[in-house]
Design a protein around this motif. Structure first.
Motif, mmCIF file in Angstrom:
data_model
loop_
_atom_site.group_PDB
_atom_site.id
_atom_site.type_symbol
_atom_site.label_atom_id
_atom_site.label_comp_id
_atom_site.label_asym_id
_atom_site.label_seq_id
_atom_site.Cartn_x
_atom_site.Cartn_y
_atom_site.Cartn_z
ATOM 1 N N HIS A 115 28.861 38.516 23.028
ATOM 2 C CA HIS A 115 28.787 39.036 21.667
ATOM 3 C C HIS A 115 29.164 40.516 21.617
ATOM 4 O O HIS A 115 28.733 41.242 20.719
ATOM 5 N N LEU A 118 30.209 42.526 18.395
ATOM 6 C CA LEU A 118 29.287 42.994 17.364
ATOM 7 C C LEU A 118 29.073 44.498 17.437
ATOM 8 O O LEU A 118 28.508 45.096 16.510
ATOM 9 N N LYS A 119 29.542 45.134 18.505
ATOM 10 C CA LYS A 119 29.331 46.576 18.696
ATOM 11 C C LYS A 119 30.626 47.352 18.442
ATOM 12 O O LYS A 119 31.667 47.049 19.044
ATOM 13 N N TYR A 149 25.271 27.726 14.730
ATOM 14 C CA TYR A 149 24.341 28.135 13.685
ATOM 15 C C TYR A 149 23.122 27.206 13.598
ATOM 16 O O TYR A 149 22.010 27.645 13.271
ATOM 17 N N TYR A 152 21.172 28.007 17.395
ATOM 18 C CA TYR A 152 20.690 29.333 17.766
ATOM 19 C C TYR A 152 20.411 30.181 16.526
ATOM 20 O O TYR A 152 21.031 29.994 15.472
ATOM 21 N N HIS A 153 19.510 31.109 16.686
ATOM 22 C CA HIS A 153 19.160 32.006 15.580
ATOM 23 C C HIS A 153 19.526 33.458 15.878
ATOM 24 O O HIS A 153 19.572 34.281 14.964
ATOM 25 N N THR A 154 19.745 33.760 17.132
ATOM 26 C CA THR A 154 20.122 35.109 17.515
ATOM 27 C C THR A 154 20.952 35.049 18.791
ATOM 28 O O THR A 154 20.653 34.219 19.666
ATOM 29 N N PRO A 155 21.984 35.867 18.891
ATOM 30 C CA PRO A 155 22.593 36.735 17.875
ATOM 31 C C PRO A 155 23.066 35.927 16.652
ATOM 32 O O PRO A 155 23.214 34.704 16.741
ATOM 33 N N PRO A 156 23.340 36.626 15.567
ATOM 34 C CA PRO A 156 23.634 35.925 14.305
ATOM 35 C C PRO A 156 25.002 35.264 14.240
ATOM 36 O O PRO A 156 25.267 34.496 13.310
ATOM 37 N N TYR A 157 25.865 35.530 15.210
ATOM 38 C CA TYR A 157 27.212 34.960 15.183
ATOM 39 C C TYR A 157 27.533 34.304 16.521
ATOM 40 O O TYR A 157 26.942 34.641 17.554
#
Length: 306
Positions: A115, A118-119, A149, A152-157
């Motif tokens: 992920h 995301l940064k 989706y 998983y709940h995290t990370p959001p993507y």
């Protein structure tokens, strides 16, 4: 003057002609002999006059008069060559596209996590990161994305490998170009060329892919936008004028990438087989030589292509 009326002229659009009407039009120009009528009508019905029209332009002078000796068979020969060319190029582009998806994952996910995207710090700046995230948010809810989706709940993507499978080649090209320079180098190292060259090659391949996928003319399309940057190691393989050699300069980039992906590739043999069908005799009627459209003399004998 106040109260005066002004006459206006309305230009009506052309009405569509039937295939038989187009046949009569081409026959009047001397392009179709009596024995060619059946073949010509079939082409006009199932390929279309307006698609074939773009293959007539190179065979006409500035006044749109056909050069002496040009026949409808010559137009069909150019069309069939271009069709075969698009198909063999798409085969190479598919391999390159898949390889870039994997190369980005290999370069980034192992060291920076699935992920990383995301940064903002992994991109050239905030705007580059924001633009990429718009692509992520706009992705279709395909089964792999739905699975993430729902599971998983995290990370959001979803992880980058799931994201990359859903991005178009154009979006992937923009992602590579928007990464921090050091990250671009990590991707480019896998192909053995400078990062500026690799970014340029993927961008040029994207344009070529779009032309092929939308059945646009390729063989003498001289659009100079996004021409591939020449690499020092294979500089002599590129046409002297990359803008003139629209498809051939991009083909050099494709061949270089394919050799990096699979040193035993035989794609070049299929490409050479298609190139042997280039209707040189047809082009000569219009004073066109392979070299005048950016194809180097005896290119197929060079070690790069063998």
């Amino acid at each position: 003057m106040y109260g005066a009326t002004t006459a206006t002229t309305t230009k009506l659009h052309k009405t569509r002609k039937s295939s038989h009407a187009h046949l009569r039009h081409l026959r009047a120009k001397g392009l179709i002999t009596k024995g060619q009528q059946s073949q010509a009508l079939n082409a006009l019905q199932f390929v279309g006059y307006y698609r074939l029209l773009i293959y007539t332009r190179p065979l006409q002078d500035d006044q749109k008069r056909f050069y002496p000796g040009v026949r409808f068979d010559d137009i069909l020969a150019l069309y069939e060559f271009d069709r075969s060319l698009r198909l063999v190029l798409l085969d190479a582009i598919e391999q390159v596209e898949v390889a870039f998806r994997s190369a980005i994952v290999n370069a980034m996910a192992n060291d920076f996590g699935p992920h990383f995207y995301l940064k903002t710090k992994h991109f050239k700046g905030m705007e580059a990161h924001r633009n990429f995230m718009k692509n992520v948010l706009g992705l279709r809810l395909t089964n792999p994305i739905k699975h993430y989706y729902h599971t998983y709940h995290t990370p959001p993507y979803p992880p980058i490998w799931t994201i990359l499978e859903e991005l178009s080649i154009g979006q992937m090209s923009r992602l590579l170009a928007s990464l921090d320079r050091e990250h671009r180098r990590r991707v480019a190292t896998q192909f053995g060329y400078d990062e500026k060259v690799i970014v340029s090659w993927l961008k040029s391949t994207t344009m070529l892919r779009n032309n092929c996928a939308h059945h646009s003319r390729v063989w003498n399309n001289n659009v100079g936008a996004d021409s591939p940057q020449s690499a020092n190691a294979i500089h002599s393989e590129f046409p002297g004028n990359p803008d003139q050699g629209f498809f051939f300069s991009r083909t050099v980039a494709l061949q270089a990438l394919l050799k990096a992906i699979d040193p035993s590739t035989t794609w070049q043999d299929r490409f050479k087989t298609v190139m042997r069908t280039l209707p040189v005799a047809t082009l000569s009627k219009a004073g066109i030589t392979p070299q005048s459209i950016g194809i180097p003399f005896q290119w197929e004998t060079r070690p790069f292509w063998n």
